[in-house]
Design an enzyme around this catalytic site. Structure first.
Site, mmCIF file in Angstrom:
data_model
loop_
_atom_site.group_PDB
_atom_site.id
_atom_site.type_symbol
_atom_site.label_atom_id
_atom_site.label_comp_id
_atom_site.label_asym_id
_atom_site.label_seq_id
_atom_site.Cartn_x
_atom_site.Cartn_y
_atom_site.Cartn_z
ATOM 1 C CE1 TYR A 30 43.874 -2.262 77.209
ATOM 2 C CE2 TYR A 30 45.311 -0.477 76.502
ATOM 3 C CZ TYR A 30 44.429 -1.495 76.205
ATOM 4 O OH TYR A 30 44.088 -1.764 74.896
ATOM 5 C CD GLU A 55 44.794 16.729 55.058
ATOM 6 O OE1 GLU A 55 43.750 16.109 55.308
ATOM 7 O OE2 GLU A 55 44.939 17.443 54.053
ATOM 8 C CG ASP A 73 43.961 16.099 50.834
ATOM 9 O OD1 ASP A 73 45.046 15.969 50.242
ATOM 10 O OD2 ASP A 73 43.374 15.147 51.405
#
Length: 355
Positions: A97, A183, A236
């Site tokens: 920024y 996860e 997963d």
């Protein structure tokens, strides 16, 4: 490494640029290549680490394809120099920024900071650059931040953001029996709602919300160094979940120059295992066919150097390859809504169902 040494390293880079200019030569910056597997070696105790004779990328000031990057690096080097000199810290977001037009995107700044850290062989924190954490942590854990703020992660309903200054954490107090890396944020929140951290036995849960940021990885490493308790991963049953677990355990090519402070080779795969899908008879409609992209990722994972020392992982991945299906952790809810926290995890942890 003290601030003075960092300033000297930056001055050396600038001196080389000035020397080139004085000889009427176009200055170049030489960066280790952070995207090539050829640049990393695998060590079972450390994970993926950058080799000393690694190939390099040359950033030229007289070449249209790299002059912008050359300018970006100098701008960030100048910012870092001022920060270190005045003993002030800034986030990568602050740097972006400061000159959004020059950098164009936050991603550019993130990559340049890591390039500089790798080039100078100095951890990012020593450059006085912090990153806003995206991870969360909860459970049996209290510690002090560098500024002596006390952080208590015991709350059941809300998680604590991972510190953006893990290096400054001290006085860690915990009676946790294990750490569970989760996860996905959705699974993490579900376990939090089910009061998982207190029901089974005291533990610590942490999520990097998908691919982990450096702070989440530093935090897992810090917990391992301090507490020396088992660290389990719940991901997963798909190639991308497995890859995320491998980043925590063995590291990544891009950050291999910092492997010693980022990897935790003791991480164990608790679930969701492809063999669990058959064992628990997860309903067919909760299974998802592997896409071509999934199959390609799985093939490339099986070629990774660390899989040679993980035959059990290899077998699970080959099972996925044969069955051509994957499943999310949420698929266990198709057996029963609270199956994950009430049955699956307690049984796994009690009877040693990890690999």
């Amino acid at each position: 490494m003290y601030s003075q040494e960092v300033l000297i390293l930056i001055e050396k880079v600038i001196l080389e640029i000035v020397t080139s200019l004085s000889k009427d030569e176009a200055p170049v910056l030489v960066l280790p290549n952070r995207s090539s597997w050829a640049n990393v070696s695998f060590d079972k105790a450390v994970g993926l680490q950058m080799t000393s004779g690694s190939s390099v990328t040359t950033v030229r000031s007289n070449c249209s394809s790299s002059v912008t990057k050359f300018g970006h690096i100098l701008k960030v080097l100048s910012t870092i120099y001022k920060l270190v000199q005045s003993n002030v810290y800034a986030t990568k977001r602050d740097i972006y920024y400061n000159d959004t037009q020059l950098f164009g995107s936050q991603r550019t700044v993130d990559s340049i900071v890591d390039d500089i850290s790798c080039m100078l062989k100095v951890p990012r924190r020593r450059l006085h650059v912090l990153a806003t954490s995206k991870g969360f942590i909860s459970g049996d854990l209290c510690y002090l931040e560098e500024d002596s703020t006390k952080v208590d992660c015991h709350s059941n309903s809300t998680a604590t953001p991972v510190s953006s200054n893990v290096g400054g954490i001290r006085n860690i107090v915990s009676s946790a029996k294990f750490v569970l890396i989760v996860e996905k944020d959705a699974t993490f929140q579900k376990l939090l709602d089910d009061d998982f951290c207190t029901k089974l036995s005291p533990c610590i849960m942490i999520t990097g919300k998908g691919v982990p940021d450096v702070n989440s990885r530093l935090m897992v490493r810090k917990l391992w160094d301090t507490l020396r308790i088992p660290i389990f991963a719940l991901v997963d049953a798909d190639p991308y979940g497995i890859e995320i677990m491998c980043i925590y355990k063995y590291g990544s090519v891009a950050m291999s120059f910092q492997a010693h402070s980022l990897t935790v080779p003791s991480v164990m795969w608790l679930g969701l295992l492809p063999s669990d899908l058959q064992r628990l008879r997860v309903p067919e409609d909760a299974l998802i066919p592997l896409t071509q992209r999934d199959q390609n990722k799985l093939t490339s994972l099986l070629k990774r150097p660390y899989l040679a020392c993980q035959p059990a992982w290899q077998r699970e991945m080959e099972m996925m390859q044969r069955s051509k299906v994957k499943a999310e952790i949420q698929s266990l809810a198709s057996i029963a809504p609270d199956f994950l926290s009430r049955v699956y995890l307690p049984n796994k942890l009690r009877y040693g169902g990890w690999i």
